[in-house]
Enzyme design. Structure first.
Site, PDB file in Angstrom:
ATOM      1  N   GLU A 116       1.245  -1.109   0.153  1.00 15.22           N
ATOM      2  CA  GLU A 116      -0.178   0.171  -0.059  1.00 15.22           C
ATOM      3  C   GLU A 116       0.421   1.121  -0.314  1.00 15.22           C
ATOM      4  O   GLU A 116       0.277   1.900  -0.847  1.00 15.22           O
ATOM      5  CB  GLU A 116      -0.533  -0.248   1.148  1.00 15.22           C
ATOM      6  CG  GLU A 116      -1.960  -1.701   1.090  1.00 15.22           C
ATOM      7  CD  GLU A 116      -2.031  -1.874   2.012  1.00 15.22           C
ATOM      8  OE1 GLU A 116      -0.629  -2.649   2.183  1.00 15.22           O
ATOM      9  OE2 GLU A 116      -2.126  -2.885   3.209  1.00 15.22           O
ATOM     10  N   GLU A 175      -9.825  -5.292   4.749  1.00 10.97           N
ATOM     11  CA  GLU A 175      -9.035  -3.805   4.189  1.00 10.97           C
ATOM     12  C   GLU A 175      -7.887  -4.064   2.180  1.00 10.97           C
ATOM     13  O   GLU A 175      -8.072  -3.447   1.482  1.00 10.97           O
ATOM     14  CB  GLU A 175      -8.562  -2.621   4.363  1.00 10.97           C
ATOM     15  CG  GLU A 175      -9.611  -2.354   5.233  1.00 10.97           C
ATOM     16  CD  GLU A 175     -11.271  -1.359   4.340  1.00 10.97           C
ATOM     17  OE1 GLU A 175     -10.632  -1.379   3.329  1.00 10.97           O
ATOM     18  OE2 GLU A 175     -12.461  -1.865   5.024  1.00 10.97           O
ATOM     19  N   TYR A 232       1.742  -5.956  12.814  1.00 10.11           N
ATOM     20  CA  TYR A 232       0.370  -4.937  12.794  1.00 10.11           C
ATOM     21  C   TYR A 232      -0.120  -4.994  13.631  1.00 10.11           C
ATOM     22  O   TYR A 232      -0.292  -5.683  14.682  1.00 10.11           O
ATOM     23  CB  TYR A 232      -0.380  -6.039  11.505  1.00 10.11           C
ATOM     24  CG  TYR A 232      -1.230  -5.169  10.706  1.00 10.11           C
ATOM     25  CD1 TYR A 232      -0.719  -3.989  10.189  1.00 10.11           C
ATOM     26  CD2 TYR A 232      -2.557  -5.563  11.116  1.00 10.11           C
ATOM     27  CE1 TYR A 232      -1.672  -3.878   9.277  1.00 10.11           C
ATOM     28  CE2 TYR A 232      -3.277  -5.342  10.181  1.00 10.11           C
ATOM     29  CZ  TYR A 232      -2.820  -4.329   9.030  1.00 10.11           C
ATOM     30  OH  TYR A 232      -3.647  -3.486   8.582  1.00 10.11           O
ATOM     31  N   HIS A 260      -3.832 -13.632  13.432  1.00  9.89           N
ATOM     32  CA  HIS A 260      -3.142 -12.778  13.740  1.00  9.89           C
ATOM     33  C   HIS A 260      -2.182 -12.326  15.181  1.00  9.89           C
ATOM     34  O   HIS A 260      -2.632 -13.115  15.692  1.00  9.89           O
ATOM     35  CB  HIS A 260      -3.344 -11.161  13.785  1.00  9.89           C
ATOM     36  CG  HIS A 260      -4.609 -10.831  12.580  1.00  9.89           C
ATOM     37  ND1 HIS A 260      -5.403  -9.811  12.103  1.00  9.89           N
ATOM     38  CD2 HIS A 260      -4.523 -11.422  11.713  1.00  9.89           C
ATOM     39  CE1 HIS A 260      -6.069  -9.489  10.430  1.00  9.89           C
ATOM     40  NE2 HIS A 260      -5.170 -10.638  10.281  1.00  9.89           N
TER      41      HIS A 260
END
Length: 770
Positions: A9, A94, A307, A353
Site C-alpha cells: 500500500e 481492507e 501489524y 493475527h
C-alpha cells in the site's frame, strides 16, 4: 527480468521490503485503495445508491478512484516485466480488498497472481512469506465488500431522510450512529441524575507505640450499614467516641497480580489516550509509521512493531522465546515466570493475527531513541513495556485486613505492602483499566499497618464523619468510548479511530476537557434515529452484524444472504420513517421553554444556518433565539443592581469568549467591562480582589483573581469557602482535590496544606539550591 512484482500500500512499506528482497524483486506501492464504489452516478437522485445494484443482488459497480489512473498504469507496466505478481497488502479485510482490486486491474492471468501475508516487516517474516505465497482469499474479500455495501446502503438511505426532516448536509452511518447514541444516552443519564446523600465515618486509631491509621465503619450490629443523613452519622459518631476499640480479627494473606496482555488495537488506543494524551487517529498514524519502517542509520529502514490492526493477544513462539531471554538477561531469573503467560482473545478475535509487539527483542527504546521523534518514541516505549511486562512474573503483595469492634459498631482497615514488584518494575496499569486478567485483588496503595493481634485494644485519636453524594455516570472519554465499543462488539479494531473522528467532524459531539458531550444537533439526530430505527441503533444488533461479517470471512454464510437479511427490515423501517419521523424542518420539536413575548411554547426548529428556538405561534409571533452547539440558548444579557463605575448606568451580565463578564448597559457608548465575582475573596495575602470564573481558549474552566493582571493568582478546580487548617496560613479558600476512600480532600492554594495532614508544625520553606 525481475522474478516478481511485489505490490504494497505505502511507499514507506515498499522501501522496507525492498531492502530485504534485493534485485530479483520489484517493489511498488498502490498508495491505498485503487477502486471503490462511486460517490455519484448518472442516474443519481437522493434516494439512489451509487455503485450498488439492488435489483441484481446488491451487485457492486466499482470504479477506479479518481487520481489513481497514473499509479495503476505504472503498476501495469511493471507487471509486464515480471513472471508473477505478489500482492503484499495488509493482512486484514481492507488489505484483501486492495489485493483483489489490483488483481483485476493488472492484466495478468490469475495463476500468476499470489498473495503474501506477514505480520511484521522483518527480514525473516518477509522472506518466509515470499517463499510461501498463497491464493487470494475470496471469503475475506466478500466480508469487506459486504461491510462496504452495508455502510453505503445505510448512509445513502438515512442521509436524505435527515435532509428532509432536519436540514440539508446531514449524514448518518451504521456504526457511527450507534456510537452517537451511546454518548447521547450517557449525557441523558448525567443530566437526569439525582444525587443521593450518604455519610462515611472514619476512626483514626493507634496501637501503643505505633503510628495512627484510619479504619472505616462498615457494619452495625453485624449488618452492613449505609448512612443517609447527618443525624444518624452524628449519633453513631457519638456512640463510637464513648466505646473502647478492640481488634476483632486479623487476616494476613499473600496476593498476586498478573500483568495484562500485550496490546491489541483497542487497548493500545485506550492506553495511548490515558498515558500519552494521543487521539485514536494520531495513535494509529504513529503506529503505522512504526510498522512500515523507520530509518535506523546504517541498518536502513526497519519495521519496529507488528501489524497494528488486530484483536488477538496471541504471541508467536519465537517472539515468546526472545522476550523471555531478554527478561532473564536484563532483570534476572526471579522476574521470569516458569511458563509463558498465555492470553485468550474474545470469541470474535481473529487468531491468525498477533498482538501488537516489538519485532525484535534487541531493539529496546533506548537503542532506537535517536531515530524516533518524541511521539514515535513514546508510543514505541509504551508498546515495548507492555509487551515485556506481559511475560514477566506477577507482582506479590502482603495484604492485612483487620476488623475492629467498637461495641456494636464494626470498622475495617486494609493494608497492602509490595513484597516483589514483578512486572510492575516496568509497567504500571492505569486505575480505570479493566483488571480482567488480574488474579486476586489489586493493590490499593502500600499502606503499612502496625502489628495487630486479636483482642488488642486501640486508642481513638479522632472520629471523622464525612458527607458524600452519589455521582452521575462519567461522560465518555475517547479511551472509555473505544472500550465500550469493543466490549459491546460494535465495529472492529480498524474502525474505532474513524468512528470517533467522524462523529466529531459531523458536529454531533464535541470534546470538552477530554470528555465527549453531544451537541444539540447530535441529541436531535440520536432521538430521531432511535425512534424510527430501533434495531439499527441497538448495540446488540450492530454486534450481530459484525458477527455476520465474521461468518462471511469464515465461509459459513454468503455475503448476499447477509445483506438481504438486513435490507428487508431496514427498508420497512425506512418507509415508515418517511411518514412518521418527526419533521423538525416543518413542524419543529417541542422544547421545555415558553416564548418570553407571547407565552406560547418554543419549538426547536431547523433553518438554513442550523437549529434555533422559534415561537410556536409563528407567524403571529416572530420571536427566535439562537442555540449554540452544546444546546445552550444564546441568553440575553442579565440585568444586575450594580452601577457602572464610569457612567453610573446599570451593569449587565454578558457571555464572552472566556466566560461571563459585567458590561455597561450603554455599550457601545460606554465600553466598561468588569469580571463577575463568584463571591469568594482572593486568598493571596494583601490582595483585595475576588475570584472569578473564566475559560481558556480551548474551553477549559479555571478561576482567577478579578484584579488580573495586578494579581495573577489562578487555580483549576472550583474553590470552596473553607479556612485552611494550617494555623500559619490565613487563606479562607480551599481547592477540591481527587477524593480518596476516606472522603473528599481539599488543598490550600496558598500553603498547599491538605485536609487530614498533621498541622503541628508550620510548612517547611523551600531552600534555594546552590
Amino acid at each position: 527480468m525481475s522474478k516478481a512484482l511485489v505490490v504494497v500500500e505505502s511507499p514507506a512499506k515498499a522501501k522496507t521490503i525492498k531492502k530485504y528482497l534485493g534485485a530479483d524483486y520489484e517493489v511498488k506501492a498502490s498508495v491505498g485503495h485503487v477502486k471503490d464504489l462511486p460517490k455519484t452516478s448518472a442516474k443519481f437522485d437522493k434516494y439512489s445508491i451509487p455503485g450498488v445494484n439492488l435489483d441484481k443482488g446488491f451487485a457492486p459497480d466499482y470504479e477506479v478512484i479518481p487520481g489513481k489512473e497514473k499509479i495503476l498504469e505504472e503498476l501495469r507496466q511493471a507487471a509486464t516485466k515480471v513472471e508473477r505478481i505478489l500482492l503484499a497488502t495488509d493482512p486484514d479485510r481492507e488489505g484483501e480488498a486492495i489485493a483483489w482490486h489490483l488483481s483485476e486491474e493488472l492484466n495478468k492471468p490469475a495463476e500468476k497472481i499470489f498473495r503474501v501475508l506477514f505480520n511484521e516487516l522483518t527480514e525473516n517474516a518477509i522472506k518466509a512469506a515470499v517463499a510461501s505465497p498463497v491464493r487470494l482469499d475470496r471469503n475475506k474479500y466478500h466480508a469487506q465488500q459486504a461491510r462496504r455495501i452495508l455502510d453505503r446502503v445505510v448512509g445513502y438511505r438515512l442521509s436524505p431522510l435527515l435532509w428532509d426532516k432536519v436540514h440539508s448536509g446531514l449524514s448518518a452511518g451504521r456504526v457511527q450512529s450507534v456510537a452517537l447514541r451511546l454518548i447521547a444516552d450517557r449525557q441523558i443519564a448525567i443530566d437526569t441524575f439525582v444525587p443521593e446523600e450518604y455519610w462515611s465515618i472514619t476512626a483514626l486509631l493507634a496501637a501503643e507505640g505505633s503510628r495512627p491509621f484510619e479504619a472505616q465503619l462498615i457494619a452495625h450490629e453485624g449488618k452492613k450499614i449505609r448512612i443517609t443523613e447527618m443525624g444518624t452519622a452524628s449519633e453513631l459518631t457519638r456512640r463510637a467516641e464513648q466505646t473502647p476499640f478492640r481488634v476483632a480479627t486479623v487476616k494476613k494473606q499473600e496476593r498476586t497480580r498478573r500483568p495484562l496482555p500485550p496490546f491489541i488495537t483497542s487497548t493500545m488506543q485506550q492506553e495511548a489516550s490515558r498515558k500519552l494524551k494521543l487521539t485514536s487517529t494520531r495513535t494509529m498514524r504513529i503506529a503505522q509509521q512504526l510498522y512500515e519502517g523507520i530509518e535506523l542509520g546504517n541498518e536502513g529502514a526497519a519495521g519496529l512493531i507488528t501489524y497494528m490492526r488486530t484483536d488477538s493477544p496471541r504471541i508467536a513462539p519465537e517472539a515468546l522465546e526472545a522476550v523471555r531471554a531478554h527478561i532473564s538477561r536484563t532483570y534476572g531469573a526471579n522476574y521470569l515466570p516458569p511458563k509463558p503467560h498465555v492470553y485468550k482473545g474474545r470469541k470474535t478475535a481473529q487468531e491468525a493475527h498477533e498482538a501488537i509487539r516489538p519485532t525484535s527483542a534487541d531493539r529496546p527504546p533506548e537503542k532506537v531513541k535517536r531515530f524516533l521523534d518524541k511521539h514515535q518514541l513514546a508510543l514505541y516505549t509504551l508498546i515495548w513495556n507492555r509487551f515485556v511486562a506481559s511475560q514477566m512474573a506477577p507482582a506479590v503483595f502482603d495484604q492485612t485486613t483487620a476488623d475492629i469492634d467498637a461495641g456494636t459498631l464494626s470498622f475495617r482497615v486494609s493494608g497492602s505492602v509490595m513484597k516483589f514488584d514483578g512486572f510492575l518494575k516496568i509497567y504500571r496499569q492505569e486505575a480505570d483499566e479493566s483488571p480482567e486478567s488480574s488474579e486476586g485483588d489489586q493493590e490499593g496503595g502500600e499502606t503499612q499497618l502496625p502489628r495487630l493481634t486479636a483482642g488488642q485494644e486501640l486508642s481513638l485519636k479522632r472520629m471523622s464523619p464525612r458527607q458524600h453524594f452519589t455521582q452521575p455516570p462519567p461522560a465518555y472519554t475517547e479511551a472509555s468510548l473505544i472500550k465500550e465499543l469493543e466490549e459491546k462488539g460494535i465495529g472492529r479494531p480498524s474502525t474505532y479511530a474513524e468512528t470517533v473522528t467522524t462523529i466529531q467532524k459531523r458536529k454531533y459531539v464535541e470534546l470538552a476537557e477530554k470528555k465527549f458531550r453531544p451537541t444539540v444537533l447530535g441529541r436531535v439526530i440520536a432521538k430521531l434515529l432511535v425512534g424510527s430505527f430501533p434495531r439499527l441503533l441497538d448495540s446488540g444488533f450492530t454486534a450481530q452484524m459484525e458477527s455476520s461479517l465474521d461468518r462471511i470471512e469464515e465461509g459459513s454464510t454468503s455475503w448476499t444472504e447477509t445483506l438481504e437479511h438486513f435490507y428487508g427490515p431496514f427498508q420497512s423501517d425506512l418507509e415508515r420513517a418517511k411518514t412518521h419521523m418527526m419533521n423538525i424542518r416543518r413542524k419543529g420539536l417541542p422544547s421545555q421553554e415558553v416564548c418570553p413575548e407571547c407565552g406560547s411554547p418554543l419549538l426547536l426548529r431547523a433553518g438554513r444556518y442550523g437549529l434555533f428556538l422559534g415561537c410556536s405561534d409563528y407567524p403571529e409571533c416572530e420571536y427566535t433565539r439562537n442555540i449554540d452547539r452544546s444546546g445552550n440558548t444564546s441568553a440575553e444579557p442579565i440585568p444586575t443592581d450594580r452601577k457602572c463605575p464610569q457612567c453610573d448606568a446599570p451593569m449587565l451580565i454578558r457571555e464572552g469568549k472566556t466566560g461571563q463578564f459585567l458590561s455597561c448597559s450603554r455599550y457601545p457608548e460606554c465600553k466598561t467591562a468588569l469580571p463577575v465575582s463568584i463571591g469568594l475573596k482572593c486568598p493571596r495575602a494583601g490582595c483585595e480582589g475576588e475570584l472569578t470564573q473564566k475559560r481558556t481558549k480551548r474551553g477549559r474552566i479555571f478561576y482567577s483573581c478579578t484584579r488580573y493582571p495586578a494579581c495573577d493568582f489562578s487555580m483549576w478546580n472550583k474553590p470552596v469557602e473553607m479556612k485552611c487548617p494550617n494555623p500559619e496560613c490565613d487563606s479562607t479558600v480551599m481547592e477540591p482535590r481527587r477524593a480518596t476512600k476516606a472522603g473528599p480532600v481539599f488543598q490550600c492554594p496558598v500553603c498547599k496544606h491538605k485536609t487530614g495532614e498533621a498541622i503541628e508544625a508550620p510548612p517547611r520553606k523551600k531552600v534555594a539550591k546552590g
